[in-house]
Write a protein that holds these residues in place. Sequence first.
Motif, mmCIF file in Angstrom:
data_model
loop_
_atom_site.group_PDB
_atom_site.id
_atom_site.type_symbol
_atom_site.label_atom_id
_atom_site.label_comp_id
_atom_site.label_asym_id
_atom_site.label_seq_id
_atom_site.Cartn_x
_atom_site.Cartn_y
_atom_site.Cartn_z
ATOM 1 N N ALA A 48 -0.236 -10.416 -5.514
ATOM 2 C CA ALA A 48 0.673 -9.896 -5.218
ATOM 3 C C ALA A 48 2.397 -9.652 -6.814
ATOM 4 O O ALA A 48 2.565 -8.302 -6.835
ATOM 5 C CB ALA A 48 1.737 -11.074 -4.016
ATOM 6 N N ASP A 49 2.490 -10.525 -7.168
ATOM 7 C CA ASP A 49 3.139 -9.951 -8.597
ATOM 8 C C ASP A 49 2.222 -9.147 -9.152
ATOM 9 O O ASP A 49 2.892 -7.689 -9.659
ATOM 10 C CB ASP A 49 3.542 -11.635 -9.294
ATOM 11 N N LYS A 50 1.753 -9.374 -9.580
ATOM 12 C CA LYS A 50 0.232 -8.641 -10.382
ATOM 13 C C LYS A 50 0.876 -7.599 -9.687
ATOM 14 O O LYS A 50 0.520 -6.097 -10.729
ATOM 15 C CB LYS A 50 -0.844 -9.656 -10.971
ATOM 16 N N TRP A 51 0.450 -7.633 -8.849
ATOM 17 C CA TRP A 51 0.176 -5.677 -8.038
ATOM 18 C C TRP A 51 1.394 -4.966 -7.855
ATOM 19 O O TRP A 51 1.542 -3.603 -8.702
ATOM 20 C CB TRP A 51 -0.133 -5.866 -6.672
ATOM 21 N N GLU A 52 2.849 -5.656 -7.504
ATOM 22 C CA GLU A 52 3.805 -4.799 -7.997
ATOM 23 C C GLU A 52 4.425 -4.521 -8.757
ATOM 24 O O GLU A 52 4.429 -3.357 -9.975
ATOM 25 C CB GLU A 52 5.421 -5.665 -7.189
ATOM 26 N N TYR B 284 0.469 -1.031 -0.239
ATOM 27 C CA TYR B 284 0.023 0.054 0.193
ATOM 28 C C TYR B 284 1.205 1.414 0.105
ATOM 29 O O TYR B 284 0.578 2.423 -0.758
ATOM 30 C CB TYR B 284 -0.989 -0.002 1.331
ATOM 31 N N LEU B 285 2.187 1.315 0.662
ATOM 32 C CA LEU B 285 3.282 2.184 0.166
ATOM 33 C C LEU B 285 3.760 2.837 -0.270
ATOM 34 O O LEU B 285 4.119 3.387 -0.653
ATOM 35 C CB LEU B 285 3.754 2.552 2.264
ATOM 36 N N THR B 286 4.383 1.201 -0.542
ATOM 37 C CA THR B 286 5.107 1.861 -1.469
ATOM 38 C C THR B 286 5.393 1.266 -2.723
ATOM 39 O O THR B 286 5.649 1.324 -4.020
ATOM 40 C CB THR B 286 6.749 1.087 -1.404
ATOM 41 N N GLY B 287 3.996 -0.128 -2.836
ATOM 42 C CA GLY B 287 3.441 -1.005 -4.367
ATOM 43 C C GLY B 287 4.380 -2.285 -4.384
ATOM 44 O O GLY B 287 4.459 -2.874 -5.327
ATOM 45 N N SER B 288 5.040 -2.504 -3.166
ATOM 46 C CA SER B 288 6.843 -3.082 -3.759
ATOM 47 C C SER B 288 5.775 -4.779 -3.063
ATOM 48 O O SER B 288 5.143 -4.385 -1.543
ATOM 49 C CB SER B 288 7.766 -3.164 -2.685
ATOM 50 N N THR B 289 6.206 -5.745 -3.117
ATOM 51 C CA THR B 289 5.604 -7.074 -2.918
ATOM 52 C C THR B 289 6.961 -8.397 -2.773
ATOM 53 O O THR B 289 6.513 -9.217 -2.476
ATOM 54 C CB THR B 289 4.515 -7.397 -3.721
ATOM 55 N N ARG C 134 1.803 -3.626 -11.743
ATOM 56 C CA ARG C 134 1.001 -2.477 -12.186
ATOM 57 C C ARG C 134 1.422 -1.342 -11.957
ATOM 58 O O ARG C 134 1.415 -0.313 -11.930
ATOM 59 C CB ARG C 134 -0.413 -3.030 -11.405
ATOM 60 N N ASN C 135 2.081 -1.370 -10.188
ATOM 61 C CA ASN C 135 2.332 -0.423 -9.984
ATOM 62 C C ASN C 135 3.976 0.802 -10.539
ATOM 63 O O ASN C 135 4.319 1.274 -9.726
ATOM 64 C CB ASN C 135 2.700 -0.715 -8.018
ATOM 65 N N GLN C 136 4.691 -0.354 -10.955
ATOM 66 C CA GLN C 136 6.106 0.131 -11.401
ATOM 67 C C GLN C 136 5.111 0.488 -13.158
ATOM 68 O O GLN C 136 6.042 1.374 -13.575
ATOM 69 C CB GLN C 136 7.042 -1.237 -12.042
ATOM 70 N N GLU C 137 4.859 -0.089 -12.997
ATOM 71 C CA GLU C 137 4.341 0.451 -14.731
ATOM 72 C C GLU C 137 3.350 2.008 -15.204
ATOM 73 O O GLU C 137 3.054 2.553 -15.429
ATOM 74 C CB GLU C 137 3.069 -0.213 -15.117
ATOM 75 N N GLN C 138 2.694 2.180 -13.608
ATOM 76 C CA GLN C 138 1.890 2.935 -13.518
ATOM 77 C C GLN C 138 3.126 4.859 -13.143
ATOM 78 O O GLN C 138 4.382 4.755 -13.048
ATOM 79 C CB GLN C 138 1.286 3.662 -12.607
#
Length: 229
Positions: A219-223, A80-85, A225-229
């Motif tokens: 969790a992998d998809k969440w990270e 939630y804070l950094t997008g890292s999983t 997605r946050n890297q692409e944004q």
Amino acid sequence: MSESNVSSRTSSRRREGAGRKPKKKQQPYGIALLVGVIAFGIYLSTISAKLTLFWILGCCFGVILQKSRFCFTASMRDPYLTGSTSVTRAVLIAFAVTTIGFTAIKYGYYSKGLPIPGQGYVVPISLATAVGALLFGIGMVIAGGCASGTLMRVGEGFTMQILSLIFFVIGSLWGAHDYGWWKLNFMLKGPTVFLPDLFGWFGAVAVQLLLIAGLYILADKWENRNQEQ
């Protein structure tokens, strides 16, 4: 950029570096600590071999926690804070490994007709479980670490974690004192769930591993997605 500006910046950096205090070498402290750890381990060996084993395993786990930054709080907070999983996925892998290991141990006892170890931890699930988990999660985030993370950071010298550890001990003692009342009035009202009773031993392992795998993929998809944004 002119040469005068470059030279002035260089000289100012030199003055700043000259004003800084040289860092103290920490190698002597590390060597002294290592000698103390070994000496205390030798002393424990004169009392009990089991105490020595606990001491060695505890030190090893502490080093692993410190180097890996493994923390259950970070596994839930970082997405939630950094997008890292990365820590989240490490925790899920640990859950998968322990699922297989503990199931093998329990099934070994079960197949021989012996009492299954650890069944005292199979407790009823009720609203009290959800409320307790929520409160514990809030406390972990405010304190900045779970129990293992707090102990690890106390070893690193974090003052905030020392304060958290003190109140962690106070809260644990208070909870242990009132545990019987909470158990009688709240915890025992829910159903007791033991997955092998519902799905069989191998089915329980399969269900749990599939659930862990699903969370790992999310969790992998969440990270990503946050890297692409």
